[in-house]
Design a protein around this motif. Structure first.
Motif, PDB file in Angstrom:
ATOM      1  N   HIS A   1      50.677  25.145  -3.863  1.00  0.00           N
ATOM      2  CA  HIS A   1      51.089  25.459  -2.491  1.00  0.00           C
ATOM      3  C   HIS A   1      51.344  26.966  -2.381  1.00  0.00           C
TER       4      HIS A   1
ATOM      5  N   VAL B   1      50.323  29.189  10.542  1.00  0.00           N
ATOM      6  CA  VAL B   1      51.587  28.529  10.195  1.00  0.00           C
ATOM      7  C   VAL B   1      52.425  28.237  11.433  1.00  0.00           C
TER       8      VAL B   1
ATOM      9  N   THR C   1      53.743  33.029   2.566  1.00  0.00           N
ATOM     10  CA  THR C   1      54.359  32.993   3.895  1.00  0.00           C
ATOM     11  C   THR C   1      55.834  33.367   3.806  1.00  0.00           C
TER      12      THR C   1
ATOM     13  N   LEU D   1      58.400  24.940   2.115  1.00  0.00           N
ATOM     14  CA  LEU D   1      58.481  26.273   2.702  1.00  0.00           C
ATOM     15  C   LEU D   1      59.920  26.597   3.090  1.00  0.00           C
TER      16      LEU D   1
ATOM     17  N   ASP E   1      52.499  28.710   0.913  1.00  0.00           N
ATOM     18  CA  ASP E   1      53.923  28.684   1.261  1.00  0.00           C
ATOM     19  C   ASP E   1      54.654  29.867   0.639  1.00  0.00           C
TER      20      ASP E   1
END
Length: 343
Positions: free
Chosen positions: A161, A316, A167, A132, A164
């Motif tokens: 993922h 998160v 986000t 991330l 990530d």
């Protein structure tokens, strides 16, 4: 008892489920991307890509999507994404970028290189997951959502993922939008001339749509210079992705496979840059390329959004948000210091 011939023929001639299910999801993603482009001009500083990914998140977490579109959204998130990044190269003209001069180009390299390395280091200090941290670093240092998606395409080609990726894109939206107001206000406070403020805006703001919005607020010719500096940062997408791909080769990739030394979509991006820079392409071709590029990337962003669970996004924690804020300050500070040295 042997299987009847008719059943056997059906089993061998029926198309795979993924192939049969491609058109519905693909058409949905493209339709949303087109609609996002129609809406975007009414919302200053918000690109069609951001509208598309927000639409995907909203739909996935309210009405939901039928299983029939899954294959098409998966195709859009992977294949259309790479095609859109290739066409992004048509927006870059090497002559315009070189006209910035060697000192400013070195500042751009410092912004991107320092932003990525510094953000990754800050991510370690804050305890943010390395993957991330890298996506945030690329998005904030290069060109926002497109850079996040490109980095994810190199480091996580199977989208294992995906959370990530989304986000990082969400953080680009939040911080980049704030910069639309902060950079003009800070420029006025520092007494920067419009040209200098434009250099700073282009060197520090994440998304190109956000750069355009801030440049418009600054006025006095700041917009034109801000866009050129931003395009110079976008050009850095190719070498950065090549470095990431080389790193993945050394690590053997997530499944032990060795990815290509330079991803094909990066080579395509460079080819489009050279094509635009050295051939007299008609304006209509360039404009059509820009529309198609935005459509493909918008479709990919919508597809990414449909894979997001808001509950997971809220889980998160505060650390990625702190990293995003710190990365924004780092990139903006590096850009300001460099601009003040060369302006």
């Amino acid at each position: 008892m042997p299987q009847p011939l008719a059943d056997s023929q059906t089993a061998t001639t029926t198309a795979p489920p993924a192939r049969r299910g491609l058109p519905p999801g693909l058409l949905l993603c493209l339709a949303v991307a087109v609609l996002a482009q129609l809406i975007a001009p009414a919302i200053p500083g918000v690109s069609a890509l951001i509208i598309a990914i927000i639409a995907g998140i909203l739909i996935a977490n309210t009405t939901g999507l039928p299983a029939a579109v899954a294959a098409g959204t998966d195709f859009s998130a992977k294949k259309l994404l790479r095609a859109g990044i290739v066409l992004l190269g048509l927006q870059l003209v090497l002559g315009d970028i070189l006209a910035l001069g060697a000192p400013m180009l070195l500042v751009v390299v410092a912004i991107v290189g320092g932003g990525i390395l510094g953000t990754v280091a800050l991510g370690r200090l804050l305890g943010v997951a390395p993957r991330l941290s890298l996506l945030i670093a690329c998005g904030f240092s290069i060109c926002g959502a497109a850079a996040v998606a490109a980095a994810a395409g190199v480091t996580d080609p199977e989208d294992q993922h995906e959370q990530d990726t989304v986000t990082a894109v969400a953080l680009v939206v939040l911080c980049g939008t704030a910069m639309i107001a902060l950079i003009p206000a800070a420029s006025a406070l520092l007494g920067l001339a419009p040209g200098t403020a434009g250099l700073w805006a282009g060197g520090s703001i994440h998304e190109i749509a956000q750069v355009v919005a801030a440049g418009g607020v600054l006025g006095g010719g700041a917009l034109a210079v801000a866009v050129v500096v931003k395009l110079a940062r976008i050009l850095m997408l190719a070498p950065v992705m090549a470095v990431l791909s080389t790193r993945e080769r050394r690590r053997g990739g997530a499944d032990g496979a060795r990815p290509p030394l330079v991803p094909l979509f990066v080579l395509g991006f460079l080819a489009m840059v050279l094509l635009r820079s050295f051939l007299p392409l008609p304006d209509a071709v360039v404009e059509a390329g820009a529309v198609l590029q935005t459509t493909l990337l918008g479709a990919a962003m919508f597809a990414l959004g449909t894979g997001v669970e808001v509950r997971a996004l809220l889980r998160v924690g505060a650390r990625p948000f702190a990293l995003a804020a710190a990365s924004t300050v780092l990139v903006a500070s590096t850009a300001l210091a460099g601009v003040m040295l060369v302006a």
